[in-house]
Design an enzyme around this catalytic site. Structure first.
Site, PDB file in Angstrom:
ATOM      1  N   VAL A  75     -25.950  -8.538 -13.493  1.00 54.49           N
ATOM      2  CA  VAL A  75     -25.995  -7.487 -12.474  1.00 54.49           C
ATOM      3  C   VAL A  75     -24.622  -7.113 -11.949  1.00 54.49           C
ATOM      4  CG1 VAL A  75     -28.348  -8.032 -11.742  1.00 54.49           C
ATOM      5  CG2 VAL A  75     -26.403  -9.132 -10.580  1.00 54.49           C
ATOM      6  N   SER A 123     -31.047 -13.725   3.081  1.00 51.24           N
ATOM      7  CA  SER A 123     -31.185 -15.144   3.399  1.00 51.24           C
ATOM      8  C   SER A 123     -31.160 -15.322   4.901  1.00 51.24           C
ATOM      9  CB  SER A 123     -30.040 -15.946   2.768  1.00 51.24           C
ATOM     10  OG  SER A 123     -29.996 -17.262   3.282  1.00 51.24           O
ATOM     11  N   TYR A 158     -21.159 -16.718   1.233  1.00 54.79           N
ATOM     12  CA  TYR A 158     -22.615 -16.597   1.136  1.00 54.79           C
ATOM     13  C   TYR A 158     -23.209 -15.771   2.285  1.00 54.79           C
ATOM     14  CZ  TYR A 158     -27.476 -17.702   0.240  1.00 54.79           C
ATOM     15  OH  TYR A 158     -28.827 -17.596  -0.017  1.00 54.79           O
ATOM     16  N   ALA A 214     -21.693 -13.741   4.212  1.00 59.78           N
ATOM     17  CA  ALA A 214     -21.101 -12.399   4.153  1.00 59.78           C
ATOM     18  C   ALA A 214     -21.852 -11.522   3.161  1.00 59.78           C
ATOM     19  CB  ALA A 214     -19.629 -12.488   3.766  1.00 59.78           C
ATOM     20  N   SER A 215     -22.142 -12.091   1.983  1.00 64.68           N
ATOM     21  CA  SER A 215     -22.839 -11.310   0.957  1.00 64.68           C
ATOM     22  C   SER A 215     -24.260 -10.986   1.382  1.00 64.68           C
ATOM     23  CB  SER A 215     -22.844 -12.066  -0.375  1.00 64.68           C
ATOM     24  OG  SER A 215     -23.612 -13.258  -0.298  1.00 64.68           O
ATOM     25  N   LYS A 216     -24.935 -11.945   1.982  1.00 66.06           N
ATOM     26  CA  LYS A 216     -26.335 -11.740   2.358  1.00 66.06           C
ATOM     27  C   LYS A 216     -26.470 -10.844   3.592  1.00 66.06           C
ATOM     28  CE  LYS A 216     -28.314 -14.047  -0.930  1.00 66.06           C
ATOM     29  NZ  LYS A 216     -29.159 -13.354  -1.934  1.00 66.06           N
TER      30      LYS A 216
END
Length: 269
Positions: A59, A164, A177, A179-181
């Site tokens: 992806v 999350s 983590y 930050a991305s979610k």
């Protein structure tokens, strides 16, 4: 709830939440297109799902994502549902092993009444931060961008992004983590506002502990600590999370958009 006649595209479909969702969608009558980097596991699992299509996909490549939707369109000629379930919690095995070790140290220090101060912020390299955002944030963006024209042509549909509970809480962890979610939640709301006139809903789920192969690989001290933070003292099953996906993608969930549902055992209320 039925998804009869629908075509669903699911990333991260070879295991965990993605695989459970693919099976739940097929049981509800949908034709499922499963995408995952693990081509061997994907082919093995999807051989048991009637009428499905398996596509090996990274992806983080926008070109590969566009190509995957071209294959879907050629095979089925429509798209109704998109599930962005692909994701990683660390950029590499070495980073994950170090994270587990740090969490074990923190757990033991708390248990023994000692102080322990992890330095997640100073320990993250540029490449580590970039890699997690490429998978967890850029990936869903590429998928939504490629899917939107097909959903519009169908006359509407549903997108569900997997975030999350880490995006909703403030606890020490590597910054890439949450930050991305959290970025996924922002994209979800913005896309929901843009696509609502086209009868396309966009929602997110923010699970807590889920009993996936990755969860079971963690030391018992860590899984016990995670479950202990929740009022409901057990992890969710992937099938429970998949049921939420089915709801948001069905007629029963058609009035939800821009929302974040957190099946987290009460970790986030």
């Amino acid at each position: 709830m039925t998804l009869e006649g629908k075509v669903a595209f699911i990333t991260g479909a070879a295991s965990g939440i993605g695989l459970a969702t693919a099976k739940a969608f097929a049981d509800a009558g949908a034709r499922v297109v499963g995408a995952d980097m693990s081509d061997e596991a994907l082919s093995r699992e999807f051989s048991a799902i009637p009428g499905s299509l398996a596509i090996a996909l990274d992806v983080t490549s926008s070109a590969a994502v566009n190509d995957a939707f071209g294959k879907l369109d050629a095979e089925f000629g429509r798209l109704d549902v998109v599930i962005n379930a692909a994701g990683i919690n660390a950029p590499s095995k070495a980073a994950n092993d170090k994270l587990v070790d740090t969490n074990v140290q923190a757990f033991r220090a708390a248990r023994d009444g000692e102080e322990f101060f992890p330095d997640f912020l100073g320990d993250i390299t540029d490449d580590d931060f970039r890699r997690v955002l490429e998978v967890n944030l850029f990936g869903p963006f590429y998928v939504m961008r490629a899917a939107a024209p097909l959903l519009k042509r169908t006359g509407g549909g549903a997108i569900v992004n997997v975030s999350s509970s880490a995006a909703l809480l403030g606890v020490p962890m590597p910054l890439y983590y949450p930050a991305s979610k959290a970025g996924v939640l922002g994209m979800t709301r913005a896309a929901a506002a843009e696509l609502a006139p086209f009868n396309i809903t966009v929602n997110a789920i923010a699970p807590g502990a889920v009993d996936t192969p990755l969860f079971r690989q963690q030391p018992e001290e860590i899984t016990g600590m995670l479950i202990g933070m929740q009022p409901i003292k057990r992890p969710a099953t992937p099938e429970e999370i998949a049921a939420t996906m089915v709801f948001l993608s069905s007629a029963a969930g058609a009035y939800y958009t821009g929302q974040t549902l957190s099946p987290s055992g009460g970790l986030h209320m």
